[in-house]
Enzyme design. Structure first.
Site, PDB file in Angstrom:
ATOM      1  N   ILE A  66      35.789  41.994  38.106  1.00 55.95           N
ATOM      2  CA  ILE A  66      34.443  41.582  38.483  1.00 55.95           C
ATOM      3  C   ILE A  66      34.371  41.485  39.999  1.00 55.95           C
ATOM      4  CG2 ILE A  66      32.693  39.767  38.325  1.00 55.95           C
ATOM      5  CD1 ILE A  66      33.950  38.943  35.647  1.00 55.95           C
ATOM      6  N   LEU A  68      31.860  40.089  42.877  1.00 60.55           N
ATOM      7  CA  LEU A  68      30.702  39.224  43.094  1.00 60.55           C
ATOM      8  C   LEU A  68      30.308  39.228  44.558  1.00 60.55           C
ATOM      9  CD1 LEU A  68      31.661  36.037  41.031  1.00 60.55           C
ATOM     10  CD2 LEU A  68      30.012  37.822  40.417  1.00 60.55           C
ATOM     11  N   SER A  93      40.277  40.158  36.585  1.00 56.25           N
ATOM     12  CA  SER A  93      40.330  39.768  37.990  1.00 56.25           C
ATOM     13  C   SER A  93      38.896  39.566  38.431  1.00 56.25           C
ATOM     14  CB  SER A  93      40.954  40.863  38.851  1.00 56.25           C
ATOM     15  OG  SER A  93      42.252  41.166  38.415  1.00 56.25           O
ATOM     16  N   CYS A  94      38.700  38.683  39.397  1.00 54.08           N
ATOM     17  CA  CYS A  94      37.361  38.460  39.945  1.00 54.08           C
ATOM     18  C   CYS A  94      37.514  38.249  41.448  1.00 54.08           C
ATOM     19  CB  CYS A  94      36.705  37.246  39.300  1.00 54.08           C
ATOM     20  SG  CYS A  94      35.016  36.949  39.885  1.00 54.08           S
ATOM     21  N   VAL A  95      36.785  39.029  42.215  1.00 50.81           N
ATOM     22  CA  VAL A  95      36.861  38.919  43.670  1.00 50.81           C
ATOM     23  C   VAL A  95      35.459  38.879  44.263  1.00 50.81           C
ATOM     24  CG1 VAL A  95      39.090  40.086  43.822  1.00 50.81           C
ATOM     25  CG2 VAL A  95      37.001  41.426  43.964  1.00 50.81           C
TER      26      VAL A  95
END
Length: 121
Positions: A66, A68, A93-95
């Site tokens: 993801i 953002l 994963s989210c960055v």
């Protein structure tokens, strides 16, 4: 299936399907809502549309990433994400990113890419 650039929306490599980053653009209106909630919901609908084209669904996904625009949207996106993915949820994963493209009058706030398998273990 149309894309916004020189890439494939989904690419099969063996038993894996790599889904290019999907954004919160409605494929019919070609516009993005201004809210993170609406864009997150639309991203997941768009991912499902790509998966439908190869006979898969959200349960086939084993990994997501993801992106953002604003990391403060993390919790809101988590709540929406949990409604769409059952346990065991995909690895993720989210960055935060400095920018995503603008479409129409509204900036894009989220992009999600995914990896799916025909038979999730």
């Amino acid at each position: 299936m149309a894309t916004f650039g020189p890439y494939s929306p989904v690419y099969q490599a063996g038993e894996f399907y790599f889904i290019s980053g999907q954004v919160g653009i409605d494929p019919i209106t070609k516009q993005a809502d201004k809210s993170i909630q609406a864009q997150a919901e639309q991203v997941l609908k768009n991912i499902q549309g790509v998966l439908d084209s190869v006979g898969l669904n959200l349960d086939s996904i084993v990994k997501t990433t993801i992106f953002l625009k604003d990391i403060d949207d993390y919790q809101v996106v988590n709540e929406i994400y949990m409604k769409h993915f059952a346990e065991p949820r995909p690895a993720r994963s989210c960055v935060a990113v400095s920018a995503l493209p603008k479409v129409g009058d509204h900036a894009l706030l989220i992009e999600i890419e995914a990896v799916a398998m025909k038979e999730r273990k």
